[in-house]
Design a protein around this motif. Structure first.
Motif, PDB file in Angstrom:
ATOM      1  N   VAL A 108      40.633 -37.626  45.261  1.00  0.00           N
ATOM      2  CA  VAL A 108      41.408 -36.746  44.384  1.00  0.00           C
ATOM      3  C   VAL A 108      41.482 -35.400  45.084  1.00  0.00           C
ATOM      4  CG1 VAL A 108      39.313 -36.298  43.028  1.00  0.00           C
ATOM      5  CG2 VAL A 108      41.511 -35.721  42.062  1.00  0.00           C
ATOM      6  N   GLU A 109      42.668 -34.825  45.132  1.00  0.00           N
ATOM      7  CA  GLU A 109      42.848 -33.555  45.847  1.00  0.00           C
ATOM      8  C   GLU A 109      43.798 -32.653  45.091  1.00  0.00           C
ATOM      9  OE1 GLU A 109      43.796 -33.353  49.919  1.00  0.00           O
ATOM     10  OE2 GLU A 109      42.331 -34.906  50.494  1.00  0.00           O
ATOM     11  N   GLU A 110      43.583 -31.354  45.289  1.00  0.00           N
ATOM     12  CA  GLU A 110      44.520 -30.375  44.735  1.00  0.00           C
ATOM     13  C   GLU A 110      45.405 -29.880  45.862  1.00  0.00           C
ATOM     14  OE1 GLU A 110      42.816 -27.182  42.153  1.00  0.00           O
ATOM     15  OE2 GLU A 110      41.024 -28.436  42.298  1.00  0.00           O
ATOM     16  N   ARG A 111      46.711 -30.019  45.718  1.00  0.00           N
ATOM     17  CA  ARG A 111      47.650 -29.509  46.725  1.00  0.00           C
ATOM     18  C   ARG A 111      48.895 -28.991  46.030  1.00  0.00           C
ATOM     19  NH1 ARG A 111      47.642 -32.569  52.430  1.00  0.00           N
ATOM     20  NH2 ARG A 111      45.386 -32.757  52.573  1.00  0.00           N
ATOM     21  N   HIS A 112      49.358 -27.849  46.496  1.00  0.00           N
ATOM     22  CA  HIS A 112      50.616 -27.281  46.000  1.00  0.00           C
ATOM     23  C   HIS A 112      50.616 -27.174  44.479  1.00  0.00           C
ATOM     24  CE1 HIS A 112      51.433 -28.639  50.006  1.00  0.00           C
ATOM     25  NE2 HIS A 112      51.428 -29.906  49.625  1.00  0.00           N
ATOM     26  N   GLY A 113      49.479 -26.824  43.899  1.00  0.00           N
ATOM     27  CA  GLY A 113      49.412 -26.622  42.457  1.00  0.00           C
ATOM     28  C   GLY A 113      49.297 -27.897  41.647  1.00  0.00           C
ATOM     29  N   TRP A 114      49.227 -29.041  42.326  1.00  0.00           N
ATOM     30  CA  TRP A 114      49.102 -30.319  41.615  1.00  0.00           C
ATOM     31  C   TRP A 114      47.794 -31.009  41.993  1.00  0.00           C
ATOM     32  CZ3 TRP A 114      52.167 -33.125  38.155  1.00  0.00           C
ATOM     33  CH2 TRP A 114      53.329 -32.448  37.742  1.00  0.00           C
ATOM     34  N   VAL A 115      47.349 -31.860  41.094  1.00  0.00           N
ATOM     35  CA  VAL A 115      46.225 -32.742  41.423  1.00  0.00           C
ATOM     36  C   VAL A 115      46.821 -34.079  41.833  1.00  0.00           C
ATOM     37  CG1 VAL A 115      44.138 -33.899  40.577  1.00  0.00           C
ATOM     38  CG2 VAL A 115      44.726 -31.604  39.756  1.00  0.00           C
ATOM     39  N   TRP A 116      46.394 -34.572  43.011  1.00  0.00           N
ATOM     40  CA  TRP A 116      46.874 -35.856  43.541  1.00  0.00           C
ATOM     41  C   TRP A 116      45.715 -36.832  43.525  1.00  0.00           C
ATOM     42  CZ3 TRP A 116      51.898 -36.665  45.456  1.00  0.00           C
ATOM     43  CH2 TRP A 116      52.715 -35.512  45.447  1.00  0.00           C
ATOM     44  N   LEU A 117      46.037 -38.039  43.199  1.00  0.00           N
ATOM     45  CA  LEU A 117      44.967 -39.030  43.071  1.00  0.00           C
ATOM     46  C   LEU A 117      45.360 -40.284  43.869  1.00  0.00           C
ATOM     47  CD1 LEU A 117      43.266 -39.537  39.685  1.00  0.00           C
ATOM     48  CD2 LEU A 117      43.748 -41.490  41.098  1.00  0.00           C
ATOM     49  N   PRO A 119      44.163 -44.007  43.991  1.00  0.00           N
ATOM     50  CA  PRO A 119      43.239 -44.967  43.363  1.00  0.00           C
ATOM     51  C   PRO A 119      42.445 -45.755  44.400  1.00  0.00           C
ATOM     52  CG  PRO A 119      45.387 -45.066  42.321  1.00  0.00           C
ATOM     53  CD  PRO A 119      45.544 -44.198  43.524  1.00  0.00           C
ATOM     54  N   GLU A 120      43.103 -46.110  45.519  1.00  0.00           N
ATOM     55  CA  GLU A 120      42.422 -46.922  46.533  1.00  0.00           C
ATOM     56  C   GLU A 120      42.625 -46.303  47.901  1.00  0.00           C
ATOM     57  OE1 GLU A 120      43.629 -50.980  46.028  1.00  0.00           O
ATOM     58  OE2 GLU A 120      42.845 -51.023  43.981  1.00  0.00           O
ATOM     59  N   ARG A 121      41.799 -46.749  48.850  1.00  0.00           N
ATOM     60  CA  ARG A 121      41.842 -46.207  50.218  1.00  0.00           C
ATOM     61  C   ARG A 121      43.286 -46.220  50.726  1.00  0.00           C
ATOM     62  NH1 ARG A 121      38.446 -45.505  54.519  1.00  0.00           N
ATOM     63  NH2 ARG A 121      36.642 -46.103  53.255  1.00  0.00           N
ATOM     64  N   THR A 122      43.669 -45.111  51.304  1.00  0.00           N
ATOM     65  CA  THR A 122      45.025 -45.027  51.822  1.00  0.00           C
ATOM     66  C   THR A 122      45.007 -44.219  53.109  1.00  0.00           C
ATOM     67  OG1 THR A 122      47.287 -44.424  51.262  1.00  0.00           O
ATOM     68  CG2 THR A 122      45.590 -43.017  50.379  1.00  0.00           C
ATOM     69  N   ALA A 123      45.894 -44.538  54.038  1.00  0.00           N
ATOM     70  CA  ALA A 123      45.859 -43.907  55.360  1.00  0.00           C
ATOM     71  C   ALA A 123      46.599 -42.582  55.364  1.00  0.00           C
ATOM     72  CB  ALA A 123      46.474 -44.857  56.386  1.00  0.00           C
ATOM     73  N   VAL A 124      47.507 -42.403  54.435  1.00  0.00           N
ATOM     74  CA  VAL A 124      48.368 -41.206  54.494  1.00  0.00           C
ATOM     75  C   VAL A 124      47.772 -40.049  53.693  1.00  0.00           C
ATOM     76  CG1 VAL A 124      50.491 -42.491  54.882  1.00  0.00           C
ATOM     77  CG2 VAL A 124      49.696 -42.077  52.546  1.00  0.00           C
ATOM     78  N   ALA A 125      48.179 -38.819  54.076  1.00  0.00           N
ATOM     79  CA  ALA A 125      47.728 -37.622  53.363  1.00  0.00           C
ATOM     80  C   ALA A 125      48.591 -37.432  52.129  1.00  0.00           C
ATOM     81  CB  ALA A 125      47.841 -36.416  54.290  1.00  0.00           C
ATOM     82  N   PRO A 126      48.088 -36.668  51.140  1.00  0.00           N
ATOM     83  CA  PRO A 126      48.934 -36.410  49.966  1.00  0.00           C
ATOM     84  C   PRO A 126      50.230 -35.742  50.401  1.00  0.00           C
ATOM     85  CG  PRO A 126      46.752 -35.441  49.711  1.00  0.00           C
ATOM     86  CD  PRO A 126      46.807 -36.019  51.073  1.00  0.00           C
ATOM     87  N   PRO A 127      51.376 -36.200  49.911  1.00  0.00           N
ATOM     88  CA  PRO A 127      52.651 -35.619  50.351  1.00  0.00           C
ATOM     89  C   PRO A 127      52.885 -34.240  49.743  1.00  0.00           C
ATOM     90  CG  PRO A 127      52.992 -37.286  48.689  1.00  0.00           C
ATOM     91  CD  PRO A 127      51.527 -37.274  48.949  1.00  0.00           C
ATOM     92  N   ARG A 128      53.763 -33.473  50.393  1.00  0.00           N
ATOM     93  CA  ARG A 128      54.194 -32.189  49.835  1.00  0.00           C
ATOM     94  C   ARG A 128      55.283 -32.503  48.815  1.00  0.00           C
ATOM     95  NH1 ARG A 128      54.353 -26.920  51.443  1.00  0.00           N
ATOM     96  NH2 ARG A 128      53.096 -27.418  53.251  1.00  0.00           N
ATOM     97  N   PRO A 129      55.170 -32.015  47.594  1.00  0.00           N
ATOM     98  CA  PRO A 129      56.199 -32.378  46.612  1.00  0.00           C
ATOM     99  C   PRO A 129      57.527 -31.732  46.936  1.00  0.00           C
ATOM    100  CG  PRO A 129      54.682 -30.779  45.700  1.00  0.00           C
ATOM    101  CD  PRO A 129      54.161 -31.116  47.056  1.00  0.00           C
ATOM    102  N   ALA A 130      58.592 -32.466  46.767  1.00  0.00           N
ATOM    103  CA  ALA A 130      59.926 -31.914  46.930  1.00  0.00           C
ATOM    104  C   ALA A 130      60.449 -31.612  45.538  1.00  0.00           C
ATOM    105  CB  ALA A 130      60.824 -32.922  47.630  1.00  0.00           C
ATOM    106  N   GLY A 131      60.735 -30.353  45.263  1.00  0.00           N
ATOM    107  CA  GLY A 131      61.204 -29.983  43.933  1.00  0.00           C
ATOM    108  C   GLY A 131      60.090 -30.163  42.917  1.00  0.00           C
ATOM    109  N   ASP A 132      60.505 -30.482  41.694  1.00  0.00           N
ATOM    110  CA  ASP A 132      59.507 -30.605  40.635  1.00  0.00           C
ATOM    111  C   ASP A 132      58.924 -32.020  40.643  1.00  0.00           C
ATOM    112  OD1 ASP A 132      57.944 -29.761  38.598  1.00  0.00           O
ATOM    113  OD2 ASP A 132      59.428 -30.203  37.035  1.00  0.00           O
ATOM    114  N   THR A 133      57.602 -32.093  40.630  1.00  0.00           N
ATOM    115  CA  THR A 133      56.934 -33.383  40.631  1.00  0.00           C
ATOM    116  C   THR A 133      56.571 -33.736  39.195  1.00  0.00           C
ATOM    117  OG1 THR A 133      56.031 -32.829  42.766  1.00  0.00           O
ATOM    118  CG2 THR A 133      54.965 -34.620  41.590  1.00  0.00           C
TER     119      THR A 133
END
Ligand code: FES
Ligand SMILES: [Fe+2]
Length: 437
Positions: A108-117, A119-133
């Motif tokens: 779970v990470e906080e990025r760009h004012g959002w909390v990203w979660l 659920p399972e192991r993933t290779a990619v980093a949390p994306p930068r939101p485009a517009g309103d998420t």
């Protein structure tokens, strides 16, 4: 607890970071339900599955105590990694079983004012939101894998059920009641009548009972009912959105006392539950153990004759499906308070609760005075209201009958016996043709 077999890789935006404080916030990610919380002011966000594995209580109702997520029902505590650090009923030396740990999401990470979660192991980093998420809707928690007893189970047709206080059905009068999803009309002429026709209607223990089909239950015996040393006080009947099975479980449960009733009658600093046996009896079981309690209604406490903190022997008697008796005998004063709970499964999400107190002051003492009865009834009402506030979190949820869907510990022997007795009751039911609702 049932979990999705699907793989949920990837990151999900689940909430605005500013929304997450020290009160758990329910969110959804990839179709699964979680709660987010900060375990100290300004700390990073922690994410947990939505329900406590013990009795499936939503962790959105949990609080943060000493930097740990604490379940409201029995006080089980979790660290930010989901490790179960404390099960109070096991005592200070108790060790939580591995299944008590919460399966937290991979990250779970906080990025760009959002909390990203994730659920399972993933290779990619949390994306930068485009517009309103947008966050997804919070999904319902997973259903238990095994059978669950709800209020409309056809097996409940073959039992006597309480449907009214005797005093609610006046001579010559009539009354409409709900039972198992249907409306019945009761009439009191020179006898009791019911429409539509049922197997039977009768009066017992201060209550009118209705059996839709030939009953298989064993009636609860209440010796105090005919004992002149006891006086009776009724609580006004209550209604709960909890199912009768869940209510029976809460009313029999002993480990929750310091957590739900810490401010009422129990000793919050004695959460350990002593080992107690459960003896099977026809149609149910009986169990007795000793416990600490605060004798707030004992007049001997006010006079300084006895301490506030006292020991009592608590005996529970259960008869399937929903008849319960709790006898509390003070070891100091000899006073006895017996609580009779009878539950009426009205509809899928409605249960009516009939509670009667039978009070004795103990050997050599006069009968409890009306003011004493009033005080005990008021105290029992407060305790019941605390139970019902907890049950409101699991409104309409049935009682899981398979052991694997919850997590039982030593203090849960009565809960386990309840599930077994109800399982037997359901499995031994004849096939009953249900009338239309
Ligand atoms: S501690 Fe969570 S339900 Fe018992
Ligand atoms: Fe309780």
């Amino acid at each position: 607890m049932g979990t999705s077999a699907r793989t949920m890789t990837g990151w999900y935006p689940v909430a605005r970071a500013a929304e997450v404080g020290m009160e758990p916030l329910p969110v959804g990610a990839g179709g699964r339900a979680y709660v987010l919380v900060r375990l100290s002011p300004g700390a990073e966000v922690s994410a947990f599955p939505a329900r406590c594995p013990h009795r499936l209580v939503p962790l959105s109702a949990a609080t943060v105590v000493d930097g740990r997520l604490t379940c409201p029902y029995h006080g089980w505590q979790y660290d930010g990694e989901g490790r179960c650090l404390s099960i109070p009923s096991l005592g200070p030396d108790g060790t939580a079983p591995p299944r008590a740990d919460l399966p937290v999401p991979w990250a779970v990470e906080e990025r760009h004012g959002w909390v990203w979660l994730a659920p399972e192991r993933t290779a990619v980093a949390p994306p930068r939101p485009a517009g309103d998420t947008g966050a997804e809707l919070v999904p319902p928690p997973p259903a238990p894998d095994g059978p669950v007893l709800g209020n409309l189970d056809p097996a409940l047709e073959t039992a006597w059920h309480p449907v009214a206080l005797s005093g609610e059905l006046r001579p010559g009068g009539w009354l409409q009641v709900r039972l198992l999803g249907r409306t019945w009309t009761l009439r009191r002429t020179d006898r009791l009548e019911v429409d539509p026709p049922a197997y039977g209607v009768r009066e017992r223990l201060g209550v009118v009972w209705l059996a839709p089909a030939e009953p298989r239950d064993v009636p609860l015996e209440v010796p105090e009912d005919r004992d002149r040393r006891f006086v009776t006080g009724w609580l006004p009947p209550q209604r709960s959105a909890g199912t009768a099975g869940v209510l029976a479980d809460v009313l029999l449960d002993v480990a929750h006392m310091p957590f739900l009733h810490g401010g009422s009658t129990s000793a919050a600093d004695h959460p350990e539950v002593a080992a107690h046996d459960v003896a099977p009896e026809p149609g149910g079981f009986r169990s007795a153990h000793e416990q600490w309690f605060d004798a707030v209604t004992d007049p001997g406490v006010a006079t300084g004759e006895r301490p506030l903190r006292q020991r009592r022997r608590a005996t529970s008697v259960y008869r399937a499906p929903f008849q319960l008796l709790m006898r509390l005998e003070s070891l100091d004063s000899g006073a006895v308070t017996t609580v009779q709970h009878l539950l009426q499964p009205e509809d899928a999400d409605s249960t009516r609760i009939y509670t009667r107190l039978l009070l004795s002051s103990g050997p050599g003492n006069p009968l409890p005075a009306p003011a004493d009865v009033e005080r005990e009834v008021a105290s029992a009402q407060r305790v019941l209201a605390e139970d019902l506030a907890l049950v409101a979190h699991v409104a309409g949820q049935g009682l899981p009958l398979a052991g694997r869907d919850e997590l039982h510990v030593r203090a849960d022997r009565m809960g386990v016996a309840l599930r077994r007795a109800l399982c037997d009751f359901v499995l031994s039911a004849p096939r009953v043709t249900r009338r239309a609702a």
